[in-house]
Motif scaffolding. Structure first.
Motif, PDB file in Angstrom:
ATOM      1  N   LEU A 105       4.257  -6.462   3.176  1.00 52.19           N
ATOM      2  CA  LEU A 105       3.372  -7.567   2.788  1.00 52.19           C
ATOM      3  C   LEU A 105       4.128  -8.892   2.739  1.00 52.19           C
ATOM      4  O   LEU A 105       3.598  -9.937   3.140  1.00 52.19           O
ATOM      5  N   HIS A 106       5.360  -8.862   2.259  1.00 53.27           N
ATOM      6  CA  HIS A 106       6.174 -10.075   2.189  1.00 53.27           C
ATOM      7  C   HIS A 106       6.462 -10.598   3.593  1.00 53.27           C
ATOM      8  O   HIS A 106       6.389 -11.803   3.847  1.00 53.27           O
ATOM      9  N   ASP A 107       6.794  -9.684   4.515  1.00 55.01           N
ATOM     10  CA  ASP A 107       7.061 -10.091   5.899  1.00 55.01           C
ATOM     11  C   ASP A 107       5.816 -10.656   6.577  1.00 55.01           C
ATOM     12  O   ASP A 107       5.922 -11.499   7.469  1.00 55.01           O
ATOM     13  N   LEU A 108       4.635 -10.219   6.145  1.00 57.05           N
ATOM     14  CA  LEU A 108       3.379 -10.748   6.680  1.00 57.05           C
ATOM     15  C   LEU A 108       2.980 -12.062   6.011  1.00 57.05           C
ATOM     16  O   LEU A 108       1.954 -12.635   6.352  1.00 57.05           O
ATOM     17  N   ARG A 109       3.779 -12.509   5.054  1.00 55.84           N
ATOM     18  CA  ARG A 109       3.540 -13.749   4.303  1.00 55.84           C
ATOM     19  C   ARG A 109       2.211 -13.728   3.536  1.00 55.84           C
ATOM     20  O   ARG A 109       1.477 -14.708   3.475  1.00 55.84           O
ATOM     21  N   VAL A 110       1.935 -12.583   2.940  1.00 61.26           N
ATOM     22  CA  VAL A 110       0.742 -12.423   2.120  1.00 61.26           C
ATOM     23  C   VAL A 110       0.998 -13.067   0.761  1.00 61.26           C
ATOM     24  O   VAL A 110       2.086 -12.930   0.204  1.00 61.26           O
ATOM     25  N   ALA A 111       0.001 -13.766   0.223  1.00 59.69           N
ATOM     26  CA  ALA A 111       0.170 -14.456  -1.058  1.00 59.69           C
ATOM     27  C   ALA A 111      -0.432 -13.678  -2.229  1.00 59.69           C
ATOM     28  O   ALA A 111       0.114 -13.669  -3.317  1.00 59.69           O
ATOM     29  N   ARG A 112      -1.581 -13.028  -1.996  1.00 62.68           N
ATOM     30  CA  ARG A 112      -2.294 -12.355  -3.086  1.00 62.68           C
ATOM     31  C   ARG A 112      -2.523 -10.897  -2.728  1.00 62.68           C
ATOM     32  O   ARG A 112      -3.071 -10.597  -1.681  1.00 62.68           O
ATOM     33  N   VAL A 113      -2.125 -10.006  -3.642  1.00 62.02           N
ATOM     34  CA  VAL A 113      -2.163  -8.570  -3.355  1.00 62.02           C
ATOM     35  C   VAL A 113      -2.758  -7.801  -4.530  1.00 62.02           C
ATOM     36  O   VAL A 113      -2.433  -8.068  -5.687  1.00 62.02           O
ATOM     37  N   LEU A 114      -3.596  -6.840  -4.212  1.00 63.49           N
ATOM     38  CA  LEU A 114      -4.081  -5.864  -5.181  1.00 63.49           C
ATOM     39  C   LEU A 114      -3.436  -4.537  -4.813  1.00 63.49           C
ATOM     40  O   LEU A 114      -3.671  -4.000  -3.734  1.00 63.49           O
ATOM     41  N   VAL A 115      -2.562  -4.035  -5.682  1.00 58.97           N
ATOM     42  CA  VAL A 115      -1.804  -2.811  -5.426  1.00 58.97           C
ATOM     43  C   VAL A 115      -2.471  -1.664  -6.165  1.00 58.97           C
ATOM     44  O   VAL A 115      -2.681  -1.741  -7.376  1.00 58.97           O
ATOM     45  N   LEU A 116      -2.792  -0.593  -5.423  1.00 60.94           N
ATOM     46  CA  LEU A 116      -3.474   0.560  -5.989  1.00 60.94           C
ATOM     47  C   LEU A 116      -2.630   1.807  -5.774  1.00 60.94           C
ATOM     48  O   LEU A 116      -2.235   2.106  -4.650  1.00 60.94           O
ATOM     49  N   GLY A 117      -2.352   2.510  -6.858  1.00 56.31           N
ATOM     50  CA  GLY A 117      -1.560   3.727  -6.766  1.00 56.31           C
ATOM     51  C   GLY A 117      -2.014   4.762  -7.764  1.00 56.31           C
ATOM     52  O   GLY A 117      -2.589   4.419  -8.803  1.00 56.31           O
ATOM     53  N   ASP A 118      -1.749   6.039  -7.451  1.00 55.94           N
ATOM     54  CA  ASP A 118      -2.179   7.105  -8.353  1.00 55.94           C
ATOM     55  C   ASP A 118      -1.082   7.567  -9.303  1.00 55.94           C
ATOM     56  O   ASP A 118      -1.276   8.497 -10.063  1.00 55.94           O
ATOM     57  N   SER A 119       0.074   6.895  -9.281  1.00 55.01           N
ATOM     58  CA  SER A 119       1.150   7.225 -10.214  1.00 55.01           C
ATOM     59  C   SER A 119       0.976   6.404 -11.490  1.00 55.01           C
ATOM     60  O   SER A 119       1.262   5.204 -11.517  1.00 55.01           O
ATOM     61  N   GLU A 120       0.517   7.077 -12.524  1.00 58.43           N
ATOM     62  CA  GLU A 120       0.278   6.382 -13.791  1.00 58.43           C
ATOM     63  C   GLU A 120       1.582   5.806 -14.355  1.00 58.43           C
ATOM     64  O   GLU A 120       1.594   4.698 -14.888  1.00 58.43           O
TER      65      GLU A 120
END
Length: 177
Positions: A105-120
């Motif tokens: 995501l950083h290499d794609l120069r993304v500014a806003r991210v919603l990160v979803l994971g199943d590891s509590e």
């Protein structure tokens, strides 16, 4: 003035079901001036200006792997499945998936991210709800927090495994779990 001779009385129209809230919001704009298209109403949240990243990691006795699914604003999806060439725990594999996804995501120069994971554990450590007490996870946690700070806005949400199927299947392809 011309109609005053007819003793007319104004009666407001009753709200049509489903339009009452929309009419109220149209007549009473918010004094806070929302920016962007991020609106949170009860259980419904729109994140039109966020990229999303699903991540998962898995480790068994013989191998480990990660799965990452990234979705752009235009709903294009990229899937990554990587085999880890070192022994690690499940939680280390989860952090590996998260960190690799953030690098992409950083290499794609993304500014806003919603990160979803199943590891509590990982999500709650990233949100600051849990403290990272493990000496094996501490380096991963430090790198993850450092990378997260490079984004304008990043949100971490824990989801159930059934809502993380794509990343989970990619993980199983490489780890053999």
């Amino acid at each position: 003035m011309a109609l005053s001779e007819f003793s007319l009385q104004y009666v407001p129209q009753k709200a049509v079901k489903g339009e009452a809230l929309a009419d109220f919001l149209a007549q009473h704009p918010s004094p806070y001036g929302f920016r962007g298209s991020e609106i949170d109403i009860g259980l419904v949240q729109t994140c039109d200006n966020y990229w999303t990243m699903h991540f998962d990691g898995s480790s068994i006795a013989t191998s480990a792997g990660v799965g990452i699914v990234i979705q752009s604003l235009d709903h294009y999806r990229w899937c990554f499945s990587l085999k880890l060439d070192f022994n690690c725990t499940n939680n280390q594999a989860e952090y590996e998936a998260f960190i690799i996804g953030l690098h992409v995501l950083h290499d794609l120069r993304v500014a806003r991210v919603l990160v979803l994971g199943d590891s509590e554990l990982v999500i709650n450590q990233l949100n600051g709800i849990f403290r990272c007490m493990s000496c094996t996870l501490a380096p991963y946690h430090m790198v993850a927090i450092y990378l997260a700070k490079s984004f304008e806005r990043i949100t971490f949400d824990h989801i159930l495994r059934v809502r993380n199927i794509d990343a989970d299947e990619l993980t199983q392809l490489t780890s053999g779990a």
